[in-house]
Design an enzyme around this catalytic site. Structure first.
Site, mmCIF file in Angstrom:
data_model
loop_
_atom_site.group_PDB
_atom_site.id
_atom_site.type_symbol
_atom_site.label_atom_id
_atom_site.label_comp_id
_atom_site.label_asym_id
_atom_site.label_seq_id
_atom_site.Cartn_x
_atom_site.Cartn_y
_atom_site.Cartn_z
ATOM 1 N N PHE A 1 -42.712 -20.302 -39.212
ATOM 2 C CA PHE A 1 -43.274 -19.912 -37.927
ATOM 3 C C PHE A 1 -42.202 -19.247 -37.050
ATOM 4 C CE2 PHE A 1 -44.484 -21.003 -33.518
ATOM 5 C CZ PHE A 1 -45.795 -20.567 -33.510
ATOM 6 N N THR B 1 -50.678 -11.839 -20.399
ATOM 7 C CA THR B 1 -52.079 -12.027 -20.785
ATOM 8 C C THR B 1 -52.695 -13.276 -20.173
ATOM 9 O OG1 THR B 1 -53.583 -12.455 -22.622
ATOM 10 C CG2 THR B 1 -51.321 -13.145 -22.937
ATOM 11 N N PHE C 1 -52.894 -13.338 -33.026
ATOM 12 C CA PHE C 1 -54.154 -13.996 -33.390
ATOM 13 C C PHE C 1 -54.501 -13.744 -34.867
ATOM 14 C CE2 PHE C 1 -58.759 -14.222 -33.812
ATOM 15 C CZ PHE C 1 -59.048 -15.424 -33.189
ATOM 16 N N HIS D 1 -55.116 -14.720 -21.534
ATOM 17 C CA HIS D 1 -55.554 -15.594 -22.623
ATOM 18 C C HIS D 1 -54.396 -16.016 -23.522
ATOM 19 C CE1 HIS D 1 -56.313 -11.510 -24.159
ATOM 20 N NE2 HIS D 1 -56.265 -11.972 -25.375
ATOM 21 N N PHE E 1 -48.489 -6.335 -31.569
ATOM 22 C CA PHE E 1 -48.466 -6.541 -30.128
ATOM 23 C C PHE E 1 -47.033 -6.916 -29.699
ATOM 24 C CE2 PHE E 1 -49.894 -7.811 -26.011
ATOM 25 C CZ PHE E 1 -51.184 -7.336 -25.852
#
Ligand code: INI
Length: 160
Positions: A115, A88, A59, A90, A24
């Site tokens: 990360f 988005t 996700f 969400h 994404f």
């Protein structure tokens, strides 16, 4: 007696690293991947010792990262993705789950977990962090992985 300082060194020679990258917002994530590979190879890692795993989005990164870490054979797992709030409704769920999952893994995994998931308000902020004016967070996450591998090894060596 001198204070003992234990800190990671930055050489990556002999290191085996997995990069987990969300598809994404690929136009941003691809830049992060380039930055991470650049950091690793310029620090001495062999291209053949770097594996890139692509998953659908941020996700899914924790699940893939955990599988790869648990399968063994890697010194570090570098997690790269990009979640943009404006894109988005969400955002909080996707960004939150990615951060929580990667964080949880980092606390339990034997190898280093870093990360490099951008969580930005808009595309401009993401571009800035993917190789333009705010640096490249993929590069940074790979450098953090190199440092952590060295630090964890030193801790293990002292305990063993
Ligand atoms: N995944 C991202 O990595 N970044 C995003 O900005 C994003 N948005 O905007 O929704 C996104 N969604 C997909 C998500 O990560 C999962 O792949 C999807 O929900 C399927 O589980």
């Amino acid at each position: 007696m001198e204070t003992r300082v234990v800190e990671g060194k930055l050489g990556a020679s002999g290191m085996k690293v997995a990069i987990i990258a969300g598809r994404f917002n690929a136009f941003i994530v691809d830049r992060l991947v380039q930055g991470a590979v650049d950091a690793l190879t310029r620090s001495g890692a062999l291209a053949a010792d770097i594996a890139i795993y692509r998953c659908p989005g941020a996700f899914e990164i924790p699940q893939v990262a955990r599988r790869v870490a648990e399968a063994g054979g890697v010194d570090a797992v570098v997690c790269l993705g990009c979640v943009i709030r404006g894109a988005t409704p969400h955002f909080d769920y996707v960004a939150g789950e990615a951060a929580r999952g990667i964080g949880e893994l980092a606390r339990t995994a034997r190898c280093a977990i870093t990360f490099g998931v951008l969580t930005t308000e808009n595309i401009e902020q993401a571009v800035e962090r993917a190789g333009t004016k705010a640096g490249n967070k993929g590069f940074d996450a790979a450098m953090a992985a190199i440092e952590m591998v060295s630090l964890l090894r030193q801790i293990d060596d002292r305990a063993g």
